[in-house]
Scaffold this active site. Structure first.
Site, mmCIF file in Angstrom:
data_model
loop_
_atom_site.group_PDB
_atom_site.id
_atom_site.type_symbol
_atom_site.label_atom_id
_atom_site.label_comp_id
_atom_site.label_asym_id
_atom_site.label_seq_id
_atom_site.Cartn_x
_atom_site.Cartn_y
_atom_site.Cartn_z
ATOM 1 N N ASP A 8 14.721 -19.124 -39.824
ATOM 2 C CA ASP A 8 14.690 -17.692 -39.524
ATOM 3 C C ASP A 8 15.836 -17.411 -38.547
ATOM 4 O O ASP A 8 16.697 -18.279 -38.312
ATOM 5 C CB ASP A 8 13.307 -17.258 -38.999
ATOM 6 C CG ASP A 8 13.035 -17.723 -37.567
ATOM 7 O OD1 ASP A 8 13.846 -18.490 -37.010
ATOM 8 O OD2 ASP A 8 11.993 -17.318 -37.008
ATOM 9 N N CYS A 65 13.001 -22.710 -36.854
ATOM 10 C CA CYS A 65 12.774 -21.372 -36.275
ATOM 11 C C CYS A 65 13.047 -21.491 -34.780
ATOM 12 O O CYS A 65 13.626 -22.487 -34.345
ATOM 13 C CB CYS A 65 11.380 -20.834 -36.599
ATOM 14 S SG CYS A 65 10.003 -21.799 -35.952
ATOM 15 N N THR A 67 11.096 -21.881 -31.973
ATOM 16 C CA THR A 67 10.415 -23.015 -31.335
ATOM 17 C C THR A 67 10.119 -24.148 -32.310
ATOM 18 O O THR A 67 9.822 -25.269 -31.886
ATOM 19 C CB THR A 67 9.052 -22.572 -30.768
ATOM 20 O OG1 THR A 67 8.276 -22.038 -31.860
ATOM 21 C CG2 THR A 67 9.211 -21.516 -29.693
ATOM 22 N N HIS A 98 5.559 -43.859 -39.803
ATOM 23 C CA HIS A 98 4.090 -43.814 -39.796
ATOM 24 C C HIS A 98 3.491 -42.657 -40.584
ATOM 25 O O HIS A 98 2.355 -42.755 -41.044
ATOM 26 C CB HIS A 98 3.567 -43.734 -38.345
ATOM 27 C CG HIS A 98 3.700 -45.034 -37.601
ATOM 28 N ND1 HIS A 98 3.061 -45.271 -36.403
ATOM 29 C CD2 HIS A 98 4.396 -46.160 -37.891
ATOM 30 C CE1 HIS A 98 3.362 -46.499 -35.974
ATOM 31 N NE2 HIS A 98 4.179 -47.057 -36.863
ATOM 32 N N HIS A 133 -0.499 -47.321 -42.796
ATOM 33 C CA HIS A 133 -0.166 -45.898 -42.647
ATOM 34 C C HIS A 133 -0.399 -45.143 -43.949
ATOM 35 O O HIS A 133 -0.786 -43.975 -43.929
ATOM 36 C CB HIS A 133 1.275 -45.752 -42.174
ATOM 37 C CG HIS A 133 1.530 -46.483 -40.896
ATOM 38 N ND1 HIS A 133 0.889 -46.155 -39.721
ATOM 39 C CD2 HIS A 133 2.303 -47.570 -40.623
ATOM 40 C CE1 HIS A 133 1.269 -46.991 -38.768
ATOM 41 N NE2 HIS A 133 2.130 -47.860 -39.291
HETATM 42 C C1 RB5 Z 1 11.079 -15.407 -33.688
HETATM 43 O O1 RB5 Z 1 11.315 -14.599 -32.604
HETATM 44 C C2 RB5 Z 1 10.203 -16.585 -33.310
HETATM 45 O O2 RB5 Z 1 8.892 -16.140 -33.102
HETATM 46 C C3 RB5 Z 1 10.242 -17.650 -34.390
HETATM 47 O O3 RB5 Z 1 11.558 -18.074 -34.563
HETATM 48 C C4 RB5 Z 1 9.443 -18.896 -34.103
HETATM 49 O O4 RB5 Z 1 9.752 -19.439 -32.871
HETATM 50 C C5 RB5 Z 1 7.998 -18.789 -34.333
HETATM 51 O O5 RB5 Z 1 7.226 -19.741 -34.165
#
Ligand code: RB5
Length: 149
Positions: A8, A65, A67, A98, A133
């Site tokens: 994203d 994304c 995080t 694993h 595993h």
């Molecule tokens: C986008 O702002 C953010 O929420 C997305 O990239 C991600 O981190 C969501 O888990």
């Protein structure tokens, strides 16, 4: 190996590093977007890649994304996907040895380019250890399959 990559807006900047690393490793790359920092919804991009993986159109997927958490939640709700959110090369290695992770997740706002490139390289090169595993993964399928019945 065929690898599809999706991100994203929060993962867009890191995607170039990921793609460059995959291409340097000889992967056959499919870039599913997004292609800018304009805001998009991560489930839409996660799902494009998951569809490719689960239909056999690619061997592995990489999702990015901000995080890595949203992409992880989405991918691991899809049966047959084993997604690993990795922040270092140790967890990347273990996710292959694993967990036979077929989906690597990175946080574009968490992990820097040098570490991300190392993670991708280790993840691509490390085989699954199988043995005990494999039995654990089978058990996981058995137990979660019952929940989904
Ligand atoms: C986008 O702002 C953010 O929420 C997305 O990239 C991600 O981190 C969501 O888990």
């Amino acid at each position: 190996m065929k690898v599809a990559v999706a991100c994203d807006h929060g993962g867009f900047a890191l995607k170039r590093v990921v793609n460059d690393t995959l291409e340097a490793l000889g992967a056959e790359l499919t870039d599913l977007g997004t292609d800018s920092t304009s805001s998009v919804d991560y489930p839409d991009y996660a799902h494009k890649a998951v569809n490719m993986l689960l239909t056999g159109a690619c061997d592995r997927i990489v999702l990015i994304c901000g995080t890595g958490i949203g992409m992880s939640i989405h991918a691991n709700r899809c049966r047959g996907v084993r997604a690993a959110l990795c922040h270092d090369s140790y967890t990347a290695r273990m996710s292959r040895l694993h967990n036979d992770a077929n989906c690597l997740i990175l946080g574009g706002r968490v992990t820097g380019p040098g570490i991300a490139s190392d993670i991708v390289e280790v993840w691509m090169k490390t085989p699954f250890e199988a043995g005990r595993h494999a039995a654990r993964l089978s058990r996981m399928e058995e137990l979660t399959g019952k929940i989904n019945e």
